[in-house]
Design a protein around this motif. Sequence first.
Motif, mmCIF file in Angstrom:
data_model
loop_
_atom_site.group_PDB
_atom_site.id
_atom_site.type_symbol
_atom_site.label_atom_id
_atom_site.label_comp_id
_atom_site.label_asym_id
_atom_site.label_seq_id
_atom_site.Cartn_x
_atom_site.Cartn_y
_atom_site.Cartn_z
ATOM 1 N N THR A 279 -7.244 6.057 1.914
ATOM 2 C CA THR A 279 -8.350 6.910 2.367
ATOM 3 C C THR A 279 -9.226 6.214 3.413
ATOM 4 O OG1 THR A 279 -9.738 6.094 0.568
ATOM 5 C CG2 THR A 279 -8.454 8.111 0.147
ATOM 6 N N TRP B 187 -4.150 1.573 6.023
ATOM 7 C CA TRP B 187 -4.080 0.121 5.935
ATOM 8 C C TRP B 187 -2.794 -0.252 5.228
ATOM 9 C CZ3 TRP B 187 -7.731 -3.497 7.715
ATOM 10 C CH2 TRP B 187 -8.827 -2.931 8.364
ATOM 11 N N MET C 9 -12.161 -1.171 1.769
ATOM 12 C CA MET C 9 -12.480 -2.192 0.765
ATOM 13 C C MET C 9 -11.498 -3.362 0.837
ATOM 14 S SD MET C 9 -15.231 -1.134 -0.503
ATOM 15 C CE MET C 9 -15.523 -2.196 -1.901
ATOM 16 N N VAL D 156 0.879 -1.176 0.000
ATOM 17 C CA VAL D 156 0.000 0.000 0.000
ATOM 18 C C VAL D 156 0.910 1.217 0.000
ATOM 19 C CG1 VAL D 156 -1.722 1.318 1.298
ATOM 20 C CG2 VAL D 156 -1.862 -1.175 1.239
#
Length: 105
Positions: free
Chosen positions: A26, A49, A30, A20
């Motif tokens: 954000t 995350w 998901m 990531v």
Amino acid sequence: MRPETRKPPHPANVPGPFYVELDHCTLCTMCEFAAPDLFALVDEVLGAWYVSKQPASKAEFGRMKEAMRDCEVDCIRVKNCPPDWAARLRDAGMGGLIDSVEGEG
Ligand code: SF4
């Protein structure tokens, strides 16, 4: 897929191809829905995350691919991607999330 906005990996990602980006998540969550075994939250304050486990099987790669597809800002990317997984990402129209492929110049 916006290469001009590409950022470096978040330092919390475990070593391996999938990551990531730093300062891009954000908190849409998901990735947690798609692959709860592969992602974790750094902390509530820093709010990002990260990849907590690299996919090690076809099934885990499938969940990683879902997370990459569903991420609202395309901040889950892969570098030195195994060729067979890169082919699957490209077939799904997700080639823009690949930085590089193992064995390709
Ligand atoms: S899907 Fe992307 S933007 Fe959403 S929480 Fe996961 S890493 Fe962050």
